[in-house]
Design a protein around this motif. Structure first.
Motif, PDB file in Angstrom:
ATOM      1  N   GLN A 147      -9.121  27.390  -5.211  1.00 27.39           N
ATOM      2  CA  GLN A 147      -9.849  26.964  -6.415  1.00 27.39           C
ATOM      3  C   GLN A 147      -9.465  25.551  -6.858  1.00 27.39           C
ATOM      4  N   ALA A 148      -8.225  25.139  -6.521  1.00 25.81           N
ATOM      5  CA  ALA A 148      -7.770  23.793  -6.903  1.00 25.81           C
ATOM      6  C   ALA A 148      -8.357  22.718  -5.995  1.00 25.81           C
ATOM      7  N   LYS A 149      -8.968  23.143  -4.876  1.00 25.66           N
ATOM      8  CA  LYS A 149      -9.657  22.233  -3.942  1.00 25.66           C
ATOM      9  C   LYS A 149      -8.788  21.100  -3.385  1.00 25.66           C
ATOM     10  N   PRO A 150      -7.673  21.405  -2.775  1.00 24.61           N
ATOM     11  CA  PRO A 150      -6.933  20.343  -2.076  1.00 24.61           C
ATOM     12  C   PRO A 150      -7.749  19.887  -0.874  1.00 24.61           C
ATOM     13  N   GLN A 151      -7.591  18.620  -0.489  1.00 27.55           N
ATOM     14  CA  GLN A 151      -8.348  18.104   0.670  1.00 27.55           C
ATOM     15  C   GLN A 151      -7.556  18.184   1.959  1.00 27.55           C
ATOM     16  N   VAL A 152      -6.229  18.239   1.832  1.00 29.82           N
ATOM     17  CA  VAL A 152      -5.393  18.322   3.035  1.00 29.82           C
ATOM     18  C   VAL A 152      -4.304  19.376   2.813  1.00 29.82           C
ATOM     19  N   LEU A 153      -4.165  20.261   3.791  1.00 31.38           N
ATOM     20  CA  LEU A 153      -3.099  21.268   3.771  1.00 31.38           C
ATOM     21  C   LEU A 153      -2.313  21.114   5.065  1.00 31.38           C
ATOM     22  N   ALA A 154      -1.035  21.362   4.996  1.00 30.07           N
ATOM     23  CA  ALA A 154      -0.239  21.394   6.224  1.00 30.07           C
ATOM     24  C   ALA A 154       0.792  22.484   6.033  1.00 30.07           C
ATOM     25  N   VAL A 155       0.715  23.493   6.853  1.00 30.19           N
ATOM     26  CA  VAL A 155       1.610  24.640   6.658  1.00 30.19           C
ATOM     27  C   VAL A 155       2.137  25.114   8.002  1.00 30.19           C
ATOM     28  N   TYR A 156       3.402  25.473   8.012  1.00 22.17           N
ATOM     29  CA  TYR A 156       4.055  26.030   9.203  1.00 22.17           C
ATOM     30  C   TYR A 156       4.466  27.453   8.860  1.00 22.17           C
ATOM     31  N   ILE A 174      -3.778  20.990   8.646  1.00 23.67           N
ATOM     32  CA  ILE A 174      -3.028  20.427   9.773  1.00 23.67           C
ATOM     33  C   ILE A 174      -1.999  21.473  10.209  1.00 23.67           C
ATOM     34  N   ARG A 175      -2.204  21.999  11.403  1.00 20.61           N
ATOM     35  CA  ARG A 175      -1.274  23.029  11.915  1.00 20.61           C
ATOM     36  C   ARG A 175      -0.120  22.316  12.603  1.00 20.61           C
ATOM     37  N   VAL A 176       0.852  21.948  11.821  1.00 16.66           N
ATOM     38  CA  VAL A 176       1.960  21.114  12.284  1.00 16.66           C
ATOM     39  C   VAL A 176       2.942  21.879  13.156  1.00 16.66           C
ATOM     40  N   SER A 202       6.280  21.759  12.705  1.00 17.56           N
ATOM     41  CA  SER A 202       7.518  22.092  11.990  1.00 17.56           C
ATOM     42  C   SER A 202       7.306  21.888  10.497  1.00 17.56           C
ATOM     43  N   GLU A 203       8.198  22.440   9.696  1.00 16.76           N
ATOM     44  CA  GLU A 203       8.125  22.238   8.249  1.00 16.76           C
ATOM     45  C   GLU A 203       8.396  20.781   7.877  1.00 16.76           C
ATOM     46  N   HIS A 204       9.247  20.126   8.670  1.00 14.84           N
ATOM     47  CA  HIS A 204       9.519  18.711   8.412  1.00 14.84           C
ATOM     48  C   HIS A 204       8.196  17.947   8.467  1.00 14.84           C
ATOM     49  N   SER A 205       7.386  18.252   9.478  1.00 12.04           N
ATOM     50  CA  SER A 205       6.093  17.593   9.616  1.00 12.04           C
ATOM     51  C   SER A 205       5.084  18.097   8.590  1.00 12.04           C
ATOM     52  N   ALA A 206       5.237  19.330   8.135  1.00  4.50           N
ATOM     53  CA  ALA A 206       4.323  19.846   7.097  1.00  4.50           C
ATOM     54  C   ALA A 206       4.448  18.987   5.847  1.00  4.50           C
ATOM     55  N   MET A 207       5.671  18.775   5.405  1.00  4.65           N
ATOM     56  CA  MET A 207       5.867  17.963   4.200  1.00  4.65           C
ATOM     57  C   MET A 207       5.499  16.503   4.477  1.00  4.65           C
ATOM     58  N   ALA A 208       5.815  16.015   5.679  1.00  2.39           N
ATOM     59  CA  ALA A 208       5.474  14.633   6.020  1.00  2.39           C
ATOM     60  C   ALA A 208       3.960  14.430   5.998  1.00  2.39           C
ATOM     61  N   SER A 209       3.218  15.378   6.545  1.00  2.00           N
ATOM     62  CA  SER A 209       1.758  15.248   6.609  1.00  2.00           C
ATOM     63  C   SER A 209       1.143  15.205   5.220  1.00  2.00           C
ATOM     64  N   ALA A 242      -5.248  11.998  -1.440  1.00  5.59           N
ATOM     65  CA  ALA A 242      -5.770  13.365  -1.361  1.00  5.59           C
ATOM     66  C   ALA A 242      -4.960  14.316  -2.234  1.00  5.59           C
ATOM     67  N   ARG A 243      -5.621  15.368  -2.710  1.00  4.36           N
ATOM     68  CA  ARG A 243      -4.874  16.483  -3.301  1.00  4.36           C
ATOM     69  C   ARG A 243      -4.393  17.331  -2.139  1.00  4.36           C
ATOM     70  N   VAL A 244      -3.137  17.754  -2.189  1.00  2.00           N
ATOM     71  CA  VAL A 244      -2.520  18.379  -1.010  1.00  2.00           C
ATOM     72  C   VAL A 244      -1.707  19.608  -1.397  1.00  2.00           C
ATOM     73  N   PHE A 245      -1.412  20.420  -0.393  1.00  6.72           N
ATOM     74  CA  PHE A 245      -0.626  21.637  -0.635  1.00  6.72           C
ATOM     75  C   PHE A 245       0.124  22.025   0.630  1.00  6.72           C
ATOM     76  N   THR A 246       1.317  22.582   0.426  1.00  5.62           N
ATOM     77  CA  THR A 246       2.016  23.271   1.511  1.00  5.62           C
ATOM     78  C   THR A 246       2.801  24.434   0.925  1.00  5.62           C
ATOM     79  N   ALA A 247       3.334  25.244   1.794  1.00  2.00           N
ATOM     80  CA  ALA A 247       4.139  26.379   1.346  1.00  2.00           C
ATOM     81  C   ALA A 247       5.201  26.651   2.392  1.00  2.00           C
ATOM     82  N   THR A 248       6.361  27.135   1.936  1.00  2.00           N
ATOM     83  CA  THR A 248       7.404  27.474   2.900  1.00  2.00           C
ATOM     84  C   THR A 248       8.407  28.421   2.243  1.00  2.00           C
ATOM     85  N   ALA A 249       9.541  28.622   2.908  1.00  2.00           N
ATOM     86  CA  ALA A 249      10.605  29.490   2.418  1.00  2.00           C
ATOM     87  C   ALA A 249      11.883  29.185   3.199  1.00  2.00           C
TER      88      ALA A 249
END
Lengths: 288, 386
Positions: free
Chosen positions: B25-34, B60-62, B64-71, B80-87
């Motif tokens: 719903q927030a409509k990010p334009q770029v996501l990168a998640v591992y 972007i199917r990166v 690694s998580e390092h690249s997820a945050m970098a992307s 762009a509005r962007v999003f990622t998630a990890t743990a």
């Protein structure tokens, strides 16, 4: 001139000229992504910028990923621009290798240029995975015992649309490759051999000469792999005949980093170059 | 119980899907998640949204998580509005870029499905991963339940992109306890979300006025930037509350940096953060029923830490019992030390109760016992619920 004089490069450093030659071709609609490297210092602090294009500085291992996201955002905004990663050999072949391979595998629409000065020069000449066999560095004081990581081949094996090698001594060849790469959609990789006066232990007036001899001796072949088709370029096309190649000692003797090599080690290097050319000949003939 | 607005839809969703829905719903334009447990089902849901065109974004199917945050950092600097998630390990692997993004104060949102850190391996919940990022120049908020995870995700984008804040935001929610538990969730209609979070207007990559982003800084500049970051954090406290009020107007649900339950006459204050705050509420009710005046302080914003508001509450009570799911080894419970620091100079004992590490079960019973022991002067300064 897109990359200005008055930057913080060492005397004789080819990086500003290499960058300028690149930007001459890619133009004002270029974004540079630069990981920790000599160029970080050359670009200077935030009080001024020797580049006429935006520069996104990057953590060491992150530049291909940052470039991927950057390009995605430009696409989302409908902005046409060339995203160029400008990275050294350590950032490319060692710490940045996973993200480089990831971006190549995803066929990201970016141009990656590795300026290879064959060691960690920015931190004071420590060996990298791309330091050649026999070279002195501060962490290989008796000469490196291992071979240079074959990066252009490794990237080509990902099946990306364009891979090329280049040398600052052959600027037209280099710029022609950048021009070709600029208009290809997908992941493009150019590997530039980039001599370093303090790191390679030579007089700063000899940079272009050394870059030239590297090609003439066959140590640094100029080629491109376009959509899987291999092709030697520039004078390297004429060097398939071993007699036309200068002996590698011509290259080694110009640099202090090879001064402690034994005759046997020099022989090993010559032998490996000859074997590489046998492989290059096969690659060249496979496309004819 | 808050009034349910007629226009809101009620759904049953697990936490990961509720967060994914809010992100859509927030409509990010770029996501990168591992992928990493327990975040994975969120990544799958987001991939589904992107593949089916419900969310028009580049995923972007990166590698690694390092690249997820970098992307997403690269995408965010280019507007762009962007999003990622990890743990857990993923958050640790991402850490270099977490600090990089915080240092440049680029608007980003990351959801953290909290999980214990190895070694030894544990895929279960505690807060060690989340609190370990406290010095990275990120706003950090923790949700109590699935509804809050959904609501805070929406608010995170607005807080992060606020021109007086411009800080990345980490939305934490307890791994498995919330990520995989199905709860009743009221979701907002898309058009309400659209008006709450308008398109983003921040862009550092400008071809007409090119700048260097993140270059070498002189010592004078470096400390100046860091001081600016601290000031932005301080400003963010008020803005988080302000945005919460805006959110309340569209949802009927109250938010803000802290929440206080039965605080008016509290003598024994239980403080907590995250999912077990629900258990803490039960414990407070139980001891109240036996005549002990207990209350609950829920800390929702861990960074910036709402020092002043915490202090205002602590100064009115006899004792504080802080529940901690993370430890600064060699010092003690992390949240307890924050509460102690906020309460500096007040003559109020602050007890630290550490539990739930690596998923160890903690129940209202344990909290009730801690409150009873505090009442009878039998609670240690630091108690481990082993």
């Amino acid at each position: 001139m897109m990359f200005m004089r008055g930057n913080a490069a060492c005397p004789g450093c080819p990086i500003p000229r290499e960058l300028d030659a690149l930007l001459e071709v890619t133009g004002e609609k270029t974004v540079l992504v630069v990981p920790a490297s000599c160029t970080t210092v050359i670009l200077g602090d935030n009080r001024g910028m020797p580049s006429k294009v935006p520069v996104v500085h990057s953590a060491f291992a992150a530049s291909p990923a940052i470039a991927s996201g950057l390009k995605a955002a430009l696409n989302a905004r409908g902005e046409k621009a060339t995203v160029v990663v400008w990275a050294g050999d350590g950032g490319t072949g060692d710490i940045g290798f996973a993200s480089l391979s990831g971006a190549a595998e995803r066929n990201e629409d970016i141009l990656y240029v590795c300026y290879d000065n064959e060691a960690y020069m920015n931190t004071g000449i420590q060996r990298s995975g791309l330091t050649p066999f026999g070279a002195w560095t501060t962490t290989t004081p008796l000469g490196k015992k291992e071979r240079k990581k074959p990066l252009p081949q490794l990237i080509a094996e990902h099946g990306v649309p364009y891979v090329a090698t280049a040398s600052i001594a052959y600027v037209f060849d280099y710029q022609a490759k950048v021009r070709k790469a600029k208009d290809i959609l997908g992941f493009r990789y150019i590997h530039l051999l980039s001599p370093c006066p303090p790191g390679w232990r030579y007089d700063s007036s000899l940079t272009v000469e050394i870059a030239k001899v590297a090609v003439e001796t066959g140590i640094w072949p100029l080629y491109e792999v376009e959509k899987g088709k291999f092709r030697l370029t520039s004078i390297s096309k004429t060097l398939l005949d071993k007699k036309k190649r200068k002996p590698v000692t011509e290259y080694l003797k110009l640099q202090g980093r090879f001064s402690e090599l034994t005759e046997e080690e020099k022989g090993t290097i010559q032998q490996e170059v000859d074997e590489m050319w046998e492989w290059l000949a096969k690659m060249e003939s496979s496309n004819s | 119980m808050q009034k349910i607005s007629a226009r809101n839809m009620v759904r049953a969703m697990v936490g990961n899907h509720a967060v994914a829905y809010a992100v859509m719903q927030a409509k990010p334009q770029v996501l990168a998640v591992y992928p990493i447990t327990p975040q994975t089902t969120m990544l799958e849901k987001l991939s589904e949204y992107v593949e089916t065109g419900k969310l028009k974004a580049r995923m972007i199917r990166v590698e690694s998580e390092h690249s997820a945050m970098a992307s997403i950092y690269g995408a965010a600097v280019a507007g762009a509005r962007v999003f990622t998630a990890t743990a857990s390990q993923g958050l640790l692997y991402m850490t270099e870029m977490i600090n990089w993004a915080g240092g440049q104060r680029v608007p980003l949102v990351a959801a953290i499905a909290t999980r214990a850190i190895a070694s030894p391996w544990s895929i279960l919940d505690d807060h060690q991963d989340f609190v370990s990022k406290r010095d990275a120049i990120w706003i950090q908020m923790m949700a109590e339940n699935v509804q809050e995870a959904y609501d805070l995700t929406l608010q995170s984008f607005k807080i992060s992109e606020n021109q007086n804040v411009l800080l990345p935001v980490m939305m934490g929610f307890d791994g498995f306890i919330l990520t995989h538990t199905m709860e009743r969730v009221e979701v907002l209609p898309d058009e309400i979300v659209d008006s709450f979070i308008p398109p983003r207007e921040f862009n550092l990559v400008d071809f007409t006025d090119p700048v260097g982003i993140g270059p070498v800084a002189t010592p004078e500049d470096y400390i100046f930037y860091r001081h600016q970051a601290q000031r932005a954090m301080e400003r963010a406290k008020g803005i988080i509350d302000e945005i919460s009020r805006e959110f309340q107007a569209i949802s009927g649900r109250t938010y803000g940096t802290i929440e206080c339950y039965l605080c008016d006459d509290t003598e024994y204050l239980l403080a907590s953060m995250g999912a077990w705050t629900g258990d803490a509420r039960v414990a407070v009710d139980r001891v109240r029923s036996r005549g002990i005046r207990a209350g609950l302080l829920k800390i929702r914003t861990f960074r910036p830490f709402p020092k002043e508001r915490v202090r205002d509450i602590v100064k009115k009570v006899r004792k504080v019992i802080v529940m901690d799911r993370a430890v600064s080894y060699g010092s003690g419970g992390v949240l307890a030390s924050e509460v102690r620091s906020a309460s500096y100079g007040l003559d109020v004992p602050i007890h630290s109760v550490i539990g739930g590490l690596g998923g160890k079960d903690v129940r209202p019973l344990h909290m009730e016992k801690a409150l009873d022991d505090a009442y009878s002067n039998a609670l240690e300064d630091e108690r481990w619920l082993l």
